[in-house]
Design an enzyme around this catalytic site. Structure first.
Site, PDB file in Angstrom:
ATOM      1  N   HIS A 106       0.871  -1.136  -0.036  1.00 13.18           N
ATOM      2  CA  HIS A 106       0.160   0.076  -0.069  1.00 13.18           C
ATOM      3  C   HIS A 106       0.798   1.237   0.107  1.00 13.18           C
ATOM      4  O   HIS A 106       1.988   1.381   0.805  1.00 13.18           O
ATOM      5  CB  HIS A 106      -1.021   0.028   1.153  1.00 13.18           C
ATOM      6  CG  HIS A 106      -2.118   1.008   0.993  1.00 13.18           C
ATOM      7  ND1 HIS A 106      -1.947   2.334   1.522  1.00 13.18           N
ATOM      8  CD2 HIS A 106      -3.283   1.042   0.699  1.00 13.18           C
ATOM      9  CE1 HIS A 106      -3.109   2.999   1.375  1.00 13.18           C
ATOM     10  NE2 HIS A 106      -3.821   2.379   0.744  1.00 13.18           N
TER      11      HIS A 106
ATOM     12  N   GLU B  22       0.851   4.038   1.586  1.00 12.91           N
ATOM     13  CA  GLU B  22       1.168   4.443   2.925  1.00 12.91           C
ATOM     14  C   GLU B  22       2.136   3.763   3.273  1.00 12.91           C
ATOM     15  O   GLU B  22       3.127   4.085   4.369  1.00 12.91           O
ATOM     16  CB  GLU B  22      -0.274   4.342   3.782  1.00 12.91           C
ATOM     17  CG  GLU B  22      -1.108   5.311   3.201  1.00 12.91           C
ATOM     18  CD  GLU B  22      -2.438   5.091   3.631  1.00 12.91           C
ATOM     19  OE1 GLU B  22      -3.524   5.821   2.986  1.00 12.91           O
ATOM     20  OE2 GLU B  22      -2.821   4.167   4.358  1.00 12.91           O
TER      21      GLU B  22
ATOM     22  N   GLY C 185     -11.000   3.042   1.068  1.00 10.61           N
ATOM     23  CA  GLY C 185     -10.769   3.315   2.523  1.00 10.61           C
ATOM     24  C   GLY C 185     -11.857   4.010   3.064  1.00 10.61           C
ATOM     25  O   GLY C 185     -12.535   3.281   3.894  1.00 10.61           O
TER      26      GLY C 185
END
Ligand SMILES: O=C[C@H](O)COP(=O)(O)O
Length: 251
Positions: free
Chosen positions: A94, A96, A233
């Site tokens: 991901h 992040e 998300g």
């Protein structure tokens, strides 16, 4: 016909009680069939969620994992631990994780191979920054990420891999890529997969879009030729919203 995979990535959210309440609200409404609903939750909730999901149409995913089976990796979780508690999927790479936790194309590939070695289905995330898009580097970046992530996999493993295209500039910003732009990158991603395997293999790969997906825009995205689902998300955190997202996959 490719299945539609709608995955909700909770990121670092929910208490155990909130997580359990979410599953109680969603499980009765998960449609099954050609649409797969996946909840990607923090490690601490996974055993309880797996127990809740038993016998339902909802799958449970981890949001990351280490590629080693065990060892001196303080704070990490291994694929052995995930399969031991019944987790079936794992999000890998991901943006992040790449940004904040030094995830690299190399570690993404190691983790993807380790996922298959332990019977886990990887959801491999790729995507470009706004600067890279504005410099017309999107497919250079995404194509390279895809090739490195899938390096060394068998054709069968590639067909089982879920690829999530998530333009970083659309994550959490409310700026959703247009369905045409998103589909263009997903189609070119499928072309890259065809180049490293075959068109027949590439045509089987589920490619999701992620980046400010919500019930108001998911229908248009799923109507595209090369978008087979979504990695969501914020809009996946509320049960009603997640159910609407999953139901969109059945239309
Ligand atoms: O994993 C989900 C993606 O980061 C998208 O997040 P978002 O739907 O909040 O933009």
């Amino acid at each position: 016909m490719r299945k539609v995979v709608i995955a909700g990535n909770w990121k670092m959210n929910k208490t155990l009680a909130e997580a359990s309440d979410f599953m109680d609200a969603v499980i009765p409404k998960a449609p099954g069939g050609n649409t797969e609903a996946i909840v990607c939750a923090p490690f601490v909730h996974l055993p309880a969620l797996v127990e809740k999901a038993k016998g339902s149409n909802v799958k449970v995913a981890a949001q990351n994992m280490h590629f080693e089976e065990s060892g001196a990796y303080t704070g990490e979780v291994s694929p052995v631990m995930l399969t031991d508690i019944g987790v079936t999927h794992v999000v890998i790479g991901h943006s992040e994780r790449r940004e904040y936790f030094a995830e690299t194309d190399e570690s993404v590939n190691q983790k993807t191979k380790a996922a298959f070695a332990h019977g886990l289905t990887p959801i491999v995330c790729v995507g470009e920054t706004l600067e890279q898009r504005e410099a017309n580097e999107t497919m250079d970046v995404v194509g390279n990420q895809v090739k490195k992530a899938l390096a060394g996999l068998s054709d069968e493993q590639v067909t089982q891999t879920i690829v999530a295209y998530e333009p970083i500039w659309a994550i959490g910003t409310g700026k959703t890529a247009s369905s045409e732009d998103a589909n263009e990158v997903c189609a070119k991603t499928r072309k890259v997969i065809a180049e490293i395997t075959s068109q027949g293999i590439a045509d089987q790969v589920v490619i999701q879009y992620g980046g400010s997906v919500k019930p108001a825009n998911i229908d248009e995205l799923l109507a595209q030729s090369d978008i087979d689902g979504a990695l969501v998300g914020g809009a996946s955190l509320e049960p009603e919203s997640f159910v609407q997202l999953v139901e969109a996959g059945t239309k």
